[in-house]
Design a protein around this motif. Structure first.
Motif, PDB file in Angstrom:
ATOM      1  N   LYS A   1      40.254  50.073  48.936  1.00 45.26           N
ATOM      2  CA  LYS A   1      39.108  50.601  48.204  1.00 45.26           C
ATOM      3  C   LYS A   1      37.864  49.777  48.528  1.00 45.26           C
ATOM      4  O   LYS A   1      37.951  48.586  48.791  1.00 45.26           O
ATOM      5  CB  LYS A   1      39.355  50.548  46.692  1.00 45.26           C
ATOM      6  N   THR A   2      36.721  50.430  48.496  1.00 45.72           N
ATOM      7  CA  THR A   2      35.452  49.725  48.653  1.00 45.72           C
ATOM      8  C   THR A   2      34.513  50.164  47.544  1.00 45.72           C
ATOM      9  O   THR A   2      34.546  51.309  47.097  1.00 45.72           O
ATOM     10  CB  THR A   2      34.797  50.034  50.013  1.00 45.72           C
ATOM     11  N   THR A   3      33.699  49.242  47.098  1.00 45.43           N
ATOM     12  CA  THR A   3      32.774  49.562  46.021  1.00 45.43           C
ATOM     13  C   THR A   3      31.592  50.378  46.526  1.00 45.43           C
ATOM     14  O   THR A   3      31.118  50.191  47.646  1.00 45.43           O
ATOM     15  CB  THR A   3      32.256  48.269  45.352  1.00 45.43           C
ATOM     16  N   HIS A   4      31.151  51.311  45.699  1.00 44.06           N
ATOM     17  CA  HIS A   4      29.995  52.135  46.059  1.00 44.06           C
ATOM     18  C   HIS A   4      28.855  51.908  45.068  1.00 44.06           C
ATOM     19  O   HIS A   4      27.970  52.744  44.924  1.00 44.06           O
ATOM     20  CB  HIS A   4      30.383  53.616  46.074  1.00 44.06           C
ATOM     21  N   LEU A   5      28.913  50.787  44.375  1.00 44.46           N
ATOM     22  CA  LEU A   5      27.885  50.479  43.384  1.00 44.46           C
ATOM     23  C   LEU A   5      26.597  50.069  44.099  1.00 44.46           C
ATOM     24  O   LEU A   5      26.608  49.219  44.974  1.00 44.46           O
ATOM     25  CB  LEU A   5      28.355  49.344  42.470  1.00 44.46           C
ATOM     26  N   THR A   6      25.498  50.686  43.724  1.00 42.98           N
ATOM     27  CA  THR A   6      24.213  50.355  44.335  1.00 42.98           C
ATOM     28  C   THR A   6      23.356  49.611  43.316  1.00 42.98           C
ATOM     29  O   THR A   6      23.295  49.983  42.148  1.00 42.98           O
ATOM     30  CB  THR A   6      23.475  51.625  44.788  1.00 42.98           C
ATOM     31  N   GLU A   7      22.701  48.572  43.780  1.00 41.50           N
ATOM     32  CA  GLU A   7      21.818  47.753  42.955  1.00 41.50           C
ATOM     33  C   GLU A   7      22.538  47.135  41.751  1.00 41.50           C
ATOM     34  O   GLU A   7      21.908  46.794  40.752  1.00 41.50           O
ATOM     35  CB  GLU A   7      20.614  48.574  42.471  1.00 41.50           C
ATOM     36  N   CYS A   8      23.847  46.999  41.841  1.00 39.53           N
ATOM     37  CA  CYS A   8      24.619  46.397  40.744  1.00 39.53           C
ATOM     38  C   CYS A   8      25.088  45.017  41.183  1.00 39.53           C
ATOM     39  O   CYS A   8      25.890  44.890  42.104  1.00 39.53           O
ATOM     40  CB  CYS A   8      25.821  47.272  40.394  1.00 39.53           C
ATOM     41  N   ILE A   9      24.581  43.979  40.526  1.00 38.12           N
ATOM     42  CA  ILE A   9      24.988  42.627  40.907  1.00 38.12           C
ATOM     43  C   ILE A   9      26.033  42.050  39.957  1.00 38.12           C
ATOM     44  O   ILE A   9      26.594  40.995  40.235  1.00 38.12           O
ATOM     45  CB  ILE A   9      23.775  41.663  40.979  1.00 38.12           C
ATOM     46  N   LYS A  10      26.283  42.747  38.853  1.00 33.87           N
ATOM     47  CA  LYS A  10      27.288  42.249  37.909  1.00 33.87           C
ATOM     48  C   LYS A  10      27.939  43.408  37.173  1.00 33.87           C
ATOM     49  O   LYS A  10      27.269  44.368  36.787  1.00 33.87           O
ATOM     50  CB  LYS A  10      26.654  41.279  36.910  1.00 33.87           C
ATOM     51  N   VAL A  11      29.260  43.307  37.001  1.00 34.23           N
ATOM     52  CA  VAL A  11      29.990  44.266  36.173  1.00 34.23           C
ATOM     53  C   VAL A  11      30.644  43.468  35.053  1.00 34.23           C
ATOM     54  O   VAL A  11      31.516  42.636  35.309  1.00 34.23           O
ATOM     55  CB  VAL A  11      31.066  45.035  36.969  1.00 34.23           C
ATOM     56  N   THR A  12      30.200  43.695  33.839  1.00 33.96           N
ATOM     57  CA  THR A  12      30.771  42.998  32.694  1.00 33.96           C
ATOM     58  C   THR A  12      31.693  43.957  31.948  1.00 33.96           C
ATOM     59  O   THR A  12      31.345  45.114  31.722  1.00 33.96           O
ATOM     60  CB  THR A  12      29.669  42.457  31.759  1.00 33.96           C
ATOM     61  N   TYR A  13      32.879  43.473  31.587  1.00 31.19           N
ATOM     62  CA  TYR A  13      33.886  44.333  30.974  1.00 31.19           C
ATOM     63  C   TYR A  13      33.981  44.131  29.472  1.00 31.19           C
ATOM     64  O   TYR A  13      33.851  43.018  28.963  1.00 31.19           O
ATOM     65  CB  TYR A  13      35.257  44.089  31.619  1.00 31.19           C
ATOM     66  N   THR A  14      34.187  45.252  28.756  1.00 32.80           N
ATOM     67  CA  THR A  14      34.409  45.194  27.313  1.00 32.80           C
ATOM     68  C   THR A  14      35.748  44.521  27.045  1.00 32.80           C
ATOM     69  O   THR A  14      36.562  44.341  27.956  1.00 32.80           O
ATOM     70  CB  THR A  14      34.421  46.607  26.709  1.00 32.80           C
ATOM     71  N   SER A  15      36.002  44.175  25.788  1.00 33.62           N
ATOM     72  CA  SER A  15      37.207  43.411  25.436  1.00 33.62           C
ATOM     73  C   SER A  15      38.491  44.187  25.645  1.00 33.62           C
ATOM     74  O   SER A  15      39.555  43.603  25.843  1.00 33.62           O
ATOM     75  CB  SER A  15      37.117  42.968  23.976  1.00 33.62           C
ATOM     76  N   GLY A  16      38.412  45.521  25.604  1.00 31.07           N
ATOM     77  CA  GLY A  16      39.634  46.306  25.774  1.00 31.07           C
ATOM     78  C   GLY A  16      40.480  46.388  24.520  1.00 31.07           C
ATOM     79  O   GLY A  16      41.656  46.748  24.568  1.00 31.07           O
ATOM     80  N   SER A  17      39.894  46.060  23.367  1.00 31.30           N
ATOM     81  CA  SER A  17      40.653  46.068  22.116  1.00 31.30           C
ATOM     82  C   SER A  17      40.971  47.478  21.631  1.00 31.30           C
ATOM     83  O   SER A  17      41.852  47.677  20.815  1.00 31.30           O
ATOM     84  CB  SER A  17      39.878  45.310  21.029  1.00 31.30           C
ATOM     85  N   THR A  18      40.241  48.489  22.132  1.00 31.04           N
ATOM     86  CA  THR A  18      40.490  49.880  21.726  1.00 31.04           C
ATOM     87  C   THR A  18      40.853  50.756  22.925  1.00 31.04           C
ATOM     88  O   THR A  18      40.604  51.946  22.926  1.00 31.04           O
ATOM     89  CB  THR A  18      39.246  50.464  21.030  1.00 31.04           C
ATOM     90  N   GLY A  19      41.464  50.161  23.930  1.00 30.04           N
ATOM     91  CA  GLY A  19      41.836  50.903  25.131  1.00 30.04           C
ATOM     92  C   GLY A  19      41.597  50.048  26.358  1.00 30.04           C
ATOM     93  O   GLY A  19      41.401  48.842  26.255  1.00 30.04           O
ATOM     94  N   ASP A  20      41.617  50.663  27.534  1.00 31.42           N
ATOM     95  CA  ASP A  20      41.357  49.912  28.753  1.00 31.42           C
ATOM     96  C   ASP A  20      39.937  49.346  28.736  1.00 31.42           C
ATOM     97  O   ASP A  20      39.004  50.027  28.297  1.00 31.42           O
ATOM     98  CB  ASP A  20      41.519  50.813  29.980  1.00 31.42           C
TER      99      ASP A  20
END
Length: 283
Positions: free
Chosen positions: A143-162
């Motif tokens: 897989k390769t990322t197709h995110l444009t102009e995105c320098i950071k991906v911050t993830y939620t805690s996942g307490s209510t799902g993925d």
């Protein structure tokens, strides 16, 4: 984030020997000057360029290396994905897969935790970064990322799902940093102690970036040294000792931590917190 990096360059030029980061791993206290910080960012950036990665995960306890790798990736426009230490193995797998992470930067003593995750497709070979106690593990993926102009991906805690990834651009982050810096204009320059995990966006931006932009010193110690005994237990006395030791002016707390502080407030605590100018709250 141009203004942040311009500030770091100005600090390195005009005050090269002044401290930018103070990091303590429990056995060794390490002071990184303004000039050294910029040099580290440049060297790690060259490493990332050579490795030709577009999306990198970052799995580390709070330390100077975390900050350096984060800034090096941001400077190059590489997408960086902080991996929370409290994530389960399945949550880490989901994060790596959904963000198309190509490699994970971690601390040497933490690499076994990633390798032990049978569902995580990582290579066993470790590549050393030009940074003490920092290695990179490649992720086996087509897989390769197709995110444009995105320098950071911050993830939620996942307490209510993925856990869900939130994409942030340099423009977004830079605007927030500048707004915080303006709001701090009447404050004297101060040290900031990173209490929350650096993978937490609030600590990452309002703590590290804002402090560096304002001319302050960022202080890091492992989370256990700050009082985090588990996900449910916290020892406030350890945090108070660090606040007094480093004479810090700002910290960011969770509501539960502030409640604990207030409920145990006395003359001793008042003395330990005498250097604090403000406490931010989030979570």
């Amino acid at each position: 984030m141009e203004k942040l990096f311009k500030t770091l360059e100005n600090r390195a030029t005009h005050s090269p020997e002044k401290s930018a980061l103070i990091s303590n791993d429990g056995s060794t206290k390490n002071i990184i000057t303004n000039l050294q910080l910029l040099d580290h960012i440049t060297h790690v950036g060259s490493f990332l360029n050579k490795e030709n990665v577009k999306c990198v995960g970052l799995f580390m306890d709070n330390c100077a290396q975390w900050i350096i790798c984060d800034l090096a990736a941001a400077r190059l426009g590489i997408t960086l994905v902080p991996i929370p230490l409290f994530f389960t193995q399945s949550q880490i797998e989901h994060l790596v897969d959904s963000a198309c992470v190509e490699a994970i930067i971690t601390q040497s003593f933490m690499s076994d935790m990633l390798k032990a995750n049978q569902s995580l497709p990582i290579e066993k070979v470790e590549t050393m970064l030009p940074l003490k106690n920092a290695i990179m593990l490649r992720v086996v993926t087509d897989k390769t990322t197709h995110l444009t102009e995105c320098i950071k991906v911050t993830y939620t805690s996942g307490s209510t799902g993925d856990p869900k990834g939130v994409c942030l651009s340099a423009k977004n982050i830079g605007a927030v940093c500048e707004a915080i810096n303006i709001s701090m204009s009447s404050m004297t320059t101060t040290n900031h102690l990173c209490v929350l995990p650096l993978a937490t966006l609030l600590e990452n931006i309002a703590g590290v970036y804002a402090c560096l932009m304002h001319g302050g010193i960022v202080v890091t110690e492992p989370l256990s040294a700050l009082g985090f005994l588990s996900n449910a237990e916290f020892d406030m006395s350890k945090l108070l000792e660090k606040i007094e030791l480093y004479h810090v002016g700002s910290i960011i707390l969770l509501p539960q931590m502030l409640t604990l502080l207030v409920n145990n407030f006395n003359e001793t605590v008042l003395k330990q917190c005498s250097s604090l100018q403000f406490m931010a709250l989030g979570g």
